[in-house]
Design a protein around this motif. Structure first.
Motif, PDB file in Angstrom:
ATOM      1  N   GLN A 160     -20.223   4.967  13.022  1.00  0.00           N
ATOM      2  CA  GLN A 160     -20.667   6.117  13.815  1.00  0.00           C
ATOM      3  C   GLN A 160     -19.849   7.365  13.503  1.00  0.00           C
ATOM      4  O   GLN A 160     -20.383   8.466  13.448  1.00  0.00           O
ATOM      5  CB  GLN A 160     -20.523   5.809  15.304  1.00  0.00           C
ATOM      6  CG  GLN A 160     -21.498   4.777  15.806  1.00  0.00           C
ATOM      7  CD  GLN A 160     -21.288   4.586  17.296  1.00  0.00           C
ATOM      8  OE1 GLN A 160     -21.691   5.421  18.098  1.00  0.00           O
ATOM      9  NE2 GLN A 160     -20.631   3.507  17.672  1.00  0.00           N
ATOM     10  N   TYR A 161     -18.554   7.154  13.285  1.00  0.00           N
ATOM     11  CA  TYR A 161     -17.680   8.295  12.989  1.00  0.00           C
ATOM     12  C   TYR A 161     -18.120   8.969  11.691  1.00  0.00           C
ATOM     13  O   TYR A 161     -18.292  10.198  11.630  1.00  0.00           O
ATOM     14  CB  TYR A 161     -16.220   7.826  12.891  1.00  0.00           C
ATOM     15  CG  TYR A 161     -15.271   8.889  12.400  1.00  0.00           C
ATOM     16  CD1 TYR A 161     -14.908   9.961  13.213  1.00  0.00           C
ATOM     17  CD2 TYR A 161     -14.737   8.835  11.106  1.00  0.00           C
ATOM     18  CE1 TYR A 161     -14.041  10.946  12.759  1.00  0.00           C
ATOM     19  CE2 TYR A 161     -13.873   9.811  10.651  1.00  0.00           C
ATOM     20  CZ  TYR A 161     -13.534  10.865  11.478  1.00  0.00           C
ATOM     21  OH  TYR A 161     -12.680  11.852  11.022  1.00  0.00           O
ATOM     22  N   PHE A 162     -18.355   8.168  10.647  1.00  0.00           N
ATOM     23  CA  PHE A 162     -18.746   8.778   9.375  1.00  0.00           C
ATOM     24  C   PHE A 162     -20.166   9.358   9.451  1.00  0.00           C
ATOM     25  O   PHE A 162     -20.460  10.337   8.756  1.00  0.00           O
ATOM     26  CB  PHE A 162     -18.569   7.796   8.214  1.00  0.00           C
ATOM     27  CG  PHE A 162     -17.111   7.617   7.855  1.00  0.00           C
ATOM     28  CD1 PHE A 162     -16.367   8.699   7.370  1.00  0.00           C
ATOM     29  CD2 PHE A 162     -16.457   6.413   8.052  1.00  0.00           C
ATOM     30  CE1 PHE A 162     -15.007   8.570   7.075  1.00  0.00           C
ATOM     31  CE2 PHE A 162     -15.106   6.273   7.758  1.00  0.00           C
ATOM     32  CZ  PHE A 162     -14.387   7.353   7.268  1.00  0.00           C
ATOM     33  N   GLU A 184       0.258   2.004   9.073  1.00  0.00           N
ATOM     34  CA  GLU A 184       1.354   2.159  10.019  1.00  0.00           C
ATOM     35  C   GLU A 184       1.012   3.201  11.082  1.00  0.00           C
ATOM     36  O   GLU A 184       0.267   4.159  10.808  1.00  0.00           O
ATOM     37  CB  GLU A 184       2.566   2.623   9.208  1.00  0.00           C
ATOM     38  CG  GLU A 184       3.717   3.068  10.025  1.00  0.00           C
ATOM     39  CD  GLU A 184       5.041   2.744   9.363  1.00  0.00           C
ATOM     40  OE1 GLU A 184       5.122   2.935   8.146  1.00  0.00           O
ATOM     41  OE2 GLU A 184       5.949   2.332  10.093  1.00  0.00           O
ATOM     42  N   GLY A 185       1.554   3.050  12.266  1.00  0.00           N
ATOM     43  CA  GLY A 185       1.357   4.051  13.317  1.00  0.00           C
ATOM     44  C   GLY A 185       2.263   5.262  13.103  1.00  0.00           C
ATOM     45  O   GLY A 185       3.383   5.109  12.590  1.00  0.00           O
ATOM     46  N   ILE A 186       1.785   6.403  13.510  1.00  0.00           N
ATOM     47  CA  ILE A 186       2.597   7.627  13.432  1.00  0.00           C
ATOM     48  C   ILE A 186       3.889   7.430  14.241  1.00  0.00           C
ATOM     49  O   ILE A 186       4.950   7.922  13.885  1.00  0.00           O
ATOM     50  CB  ILE A 186       1.777   8.819  13.994  1.00  0.00           C
ATOM     51  CG1 ILE A 186       0.612   9.133  13.057  1.00  0.00           C
ATOM     52  CG2 ILE A 186       2.656  10.048  14.211  1.00  0.00           C
ATOM     53  CD1 ILE A 186      -0.411  10.102  13.644  1.00  0.00           C
ATOM     54  N   GLU A 187       3.763   6.669  15.328  1.00  0.00           N
ATOM     55  CA  GLU A 187       4.902   6.467  16.235  1.00  0.00           C
ATOM     56  C   GLU A 187       6.019   5.667  15.580  1.00  0.00           C
ATOM     57  O   GLU A 187       7.186   5.811  15.952  1.00  0.00           O
ATOM     58  CB  GLU A 187       4.457   5.704  17.502  1.00  0.00           C
ATOM     59  CG  GLU A 187       3.368   6.361  18.318  1.00  0.00           C
ATOM     60  CD  GLU A 187       1.948   6.029  17.833  1.00  0.00           C
ATOM     61  OE1 GLU A 187       1.784   5.599  16.669  1.00  0.00           O
ATOM     62  OE2 GLU A 187       1.014   6.223  18.616  1.00  0.00           O
ATOM     63  N   ARG A 195      -4.233  15.943  10.765  1.00  0.00           N
ATOM     64  CA  ARG A 195      -5.506  16.545  11.169  1.00  0.00           C
ATOM     65  C   ARG A 195      -6.189  15.668  12.207  1.00  0.00           C
ATOM     66  O   ARG A 195      -6.591  14.535  11.927  1.00  0.00           O
ATOM     67  CB  ARG A 195      -6.405  16.720   9.942  1.00  0.00           C
ATOM     68  CG  ARG A 195      -5.765  17.561   8.878  1.00  0.00           C
ATOM     69  CD  ARG A 195      -6.591  17.586   7.620  1.00  0.00           C
ATOM     70  NE  ARG A 195      -7.826  18.354   7.785  1.00  0.00           N
ATOM     71  CZ  ARG A 195      -8.715  18.491   6.802  1.00  0.00           C
ATOM     72  NH1 ARG A 195      -8.527  17.898   5.634  1.00  0.00           N
ATOM     73  NH2 ARG A 195      -9.798  19.210   7.006  1.00  0.00           N
ATOM     74  N   LEU A 196      -6.272  16.179  13.400  1.00  0.00           N
ATOM     75  CA  LEU A 196      -7.009  15.545  14.494  1.00  0.00           C
ATOM     76  C   LEU A 196      -6.558  14.114  14.765  1.00  0.00           C
ATOM     77  O   LEU A 196      -7.371  13.242  15.069  1.00  0.00           O
ATOM     78  CB  LEU A 196      -8.513  15.621  14.207  1.00  0.00           C
ATOM     79  CG  LEU A 196      -8.988  17.069  14.024  1.00  0.00           C
ATOM     80  CD1 LEU A 196     -10.437  17.126  13.595  1.00  0.00           C
ATOM     81  CD2 LEU A 196      -8.786  17.871  15.300  1.00  0.00           C
ATOM     82  N   ALA A 197      -5.268  13.881  14.647  1.00  0.00           N
ATOM     83  CA  ALA A 197      -4.713  12.553  14.925  1.00  0.00           C
ATOM     84  C   ALA A 197      -3.655  12.592  16.032  1.00  0.00           C
ATOM     85  O   ALA A 197      -3.459  11.603  16.732  1.00  0.00           O
ATOM     86  CB  ALA A 197      -4.095  11.973  13.653  1.00  0.00           C
ATOM     87  N   LEU A 198      -2.991  13.725  16.226  1.00  0.00           N
ATOM     88  CA  LEU A 198      -1.855  13.747  17.162  1.00  0.00           C
ATOM     89  C   LEU A 198      -2.286  13.669  18.624  1.00  0.00           C
ATOM     90  O   LEU A 198      -1.463  13.367  19.491  1.00  0.00           O
ATOM     91  CB  LEU A 198      -0.977  14.989  16.918  1.00  0.00           C
ATOM     92  CG  LEU A 198      -0.309  15.027  15.532  1.00  0.00           C
ATOM     93  CD1 LEU A 198       0.548  16.279  15.380  1.00  0.00           C
ATOM     94  CD2 LEU A 198       0.541  13.780  15.276  1.00  0.00           C
TER      95      LEU A 198
HETATM   96  C1  LIG Z   1     -10.399  12.017  13.903  1.00  0.00           C
HETATM   97  S1  LIG Z   1      -9.732  10.991  12.668  1.00  0.00           S
HETATM   98  C2  LIG Z   1      -9.179  12.195  11.465  1.00  0.00           C
HETATM   99  C3  LIG Z   1      -8.928  11.605  10.101  1.00  0.00           C
HETATM  100  C4  LIG Z   1      -8.415  12.588   9.054  1.00  0.00           C
HETATM  101  N1  LIG Z   1      -7.107  13.119   9.414  1.00  0.00           N
HETATM  102  C5  LIG Z   1      -9.419  13.700   8.879  1.00  0.00           C
HETATM  103  O1  LIG Z   1      -9.195  14.805   9.398  1.00  0.00           O
HETATM  104  O2  LIG Z   1     -10.441  13.463   8.239  1.00  0.00           O
HETATM  105  C6  LIG Z   1      -8.206  10.465  13.392  1.00  0.00           C
HETATM  106  C7  LIG Z   1      -7.458   9.465  12.524  1.00  0.00           C
HETATM  107  O3  LIG Z   1      -6.143   9.292  13.049  1.00  0.00           O
HETATM  108  C8  LIG Z   1      -5.833   7.910  13.027  1.00  0.00           C
HETATM  109  N2  LIG Z   1      -4.846   7.653  14.083  1.00  0.00           N
HETATM  110  C9  LIG Z   1      -5.008   7.739  15.413  1.00  0.00           C
HETATM  111  N3  LIG Z   1      -3.891   7.395  16.050  1.00  0.00           N
HETATM  112  C10 LIG Z   1      -2.984   7.095  15.098  1.00  0.00           C
HETATM  113  C11 LIG Z   1      -1.635   6.669  15.145  1.00  0.00           C
HETATM  114  N4  LIG Z   1      -1.011   6.503  16.295  1.00  0.00           N
HETATM  115  N5  LIG Z   1      -0.998   6.435  13.980  1.00  0.00           N
HETATM  116  C12 LIG Z   1      -1.637   6.604  12.790  1.00  0.00           C
HETATM  117  N6  LIG Z   1      -2.931   6.993  12.688  1.00  0.00           N
HETATM  118  C13 LIG Z   1      -3.586   7.246  13.833  1.00  0.00           C
HETATM  119  C14 LIG Z   1      -7.156   7.252  13.316  1.00  0.00           C
HETATM  120  O4  LIG Z   1      -7.131   5.863  12.988  1.00  0.00           O
HETATM  121  C15 LIG Z   1      -8.100   8.091  12.482  1.00  0.00           C
HETATM  122  O5  LIG Z   1      -8.188   7.632  11.175  1.00  0.00           O
END
Ligand SMILES: C[S@@+](CC[C@H](N)C(=O)[O-])C[C@H]1O[C@@H](n2cnc3c(N)ncnc32)[C@H](O)[C@@H]1O
Length: 257
Positions: free
Chosen positions: A16-18, A97-100, A115-118
């Motif tokens: 759905q996301y793609f 790996e997680g950002i955390e 981008r759109l992950a934080l």
């Molecule tokens: C909205 S998508 C954006 C993907 C990409 N940055 C872009 O702009 O096309 C958010 C991405 O952040 C990743 N993400 C979310 N929380 C994360 C975390 N705590 N650590 C690493 N990745 C994370 C998700 O799995 C997803 O792939």
């Protein structure tokens, strides 16, 4: 994340996301991407770390444009698989790996992006400290997040496609729960001030803020352009590592990549 499982690993979410991302006039391509590329500028010879890299489309583009290296950090297994496939014949690297939990290597990069992950990360203070450590002197950070007026409340989204937007509890940062792509998701709301303070306290100086003001020439559909002109969807922030020593952390602690 949602109850331990990365959101993008839930059944059907990735498809759905793609599908969303492939729609004409999707906000990532018409609002976020042009401003993000403008803020990062020339990518030639840069060592880039990308937090929450998704499918690593940006990594592929950056390497094609002459970036020296690209390292993506991504928590979703499904996304990691796609990203690794996308970078298969490049020098780009993806870490599951997680950002955390990401631990930077001192001076490994001169550009860190996210981008759109934080919005998925609860505590950005230690993350920005790792980012500072990752950067060489004068290194830069460019992030995009959902705009605070959007993350303040998802109530209007619960009624389907929004025709009005509710901004509420703006000065109450913290988790917001909503359902997206058929699954529950937690996002973290922060005010604009909070983002800026987090960067300043971690040893960065502000370069530029953008609020994703739409440009008509990027849209195919006039109605969509008018709709996107009503409220900001994304916030983009560019900062530079400060020359002062405050906010930096020890560089002799263990590092992964
Ligand atoms: C909205 S998508 C954006 C993907 C990409 N940055 C872009 O702009 O096309 C958010 C991405 O952040 C990743 N993400 C979310 N929380 C994360 C975390 N705590 N650590 C690493 N990745 C994370 C998700 O799995 C997803 O792939």
């Amino acid at each position: 994340m949602t109850e331990g499982k990365p959101f993008y690993d839930n059944p059907g979410v990735q498809e759905q996301y793609f599908a969303h991302r492939a729609r004409p006039d999707n906000p990532n391509d018409v609002l976020e991407r042009p401003l993000f590329l403008e803020l990062v500028g020339n990518l030639g010879n840069l060592d880039i770390v990308d937090l929450g890299c998704g499918d690593a489309s940006f990594g592929k583009e950056a390497l094609l444009q002459g970036a020296r290296s690209y390292t993506g950090i991504e928590v979703s297994r499904a996304m990691v698989d796609i990203a690794q496939q996308k970078l298969i014949e490049t020098s780009g690297k993806i870490y599951h790996e997680g950002i955390e939990t990401w631990r930077s290597q001192a001076g490994q990069a001169n550009l860190v992006t996210s981008r759109l992950a934080l919005n998925y990360v609860e505590n950005l203070e230690p993350v920005f400290q790792q980012v500072n450590r990752a950067l060489r002197p004068s290194g830069r950070v460019v992030i995009s997040v959902e705009h605070p007026v959007i993350t303040s409340s998802f109530e209007s989204l619960a009624r389907g496609r929004r025709t009005t937007w509710l901004v509420d509890n703006y000065f109450k940062p913290g988790p917001r729960f909503h359902t997206w792509l058929g699954h529950k998701v937690t996002k973290y709301h922060r005010t604009l001030e909070e983002y800026l303070d987090l960067f300043t306290n971690a040893g960065f100086e502000l370069e530029r803020i953008r609020e994703s003001c739409p440009k008509k020439e990027n849209f195919l559909c006039e109605e969509e352009y008018e709709r996107r002109s009503r409220i900001p969807l994304f916030l983009l922030i560019a900062v530079r590592k400060s020359q002062e020593l405050h906010g930096t952390i020890r560089t002799d602690s263990p590092a992964n990549h």
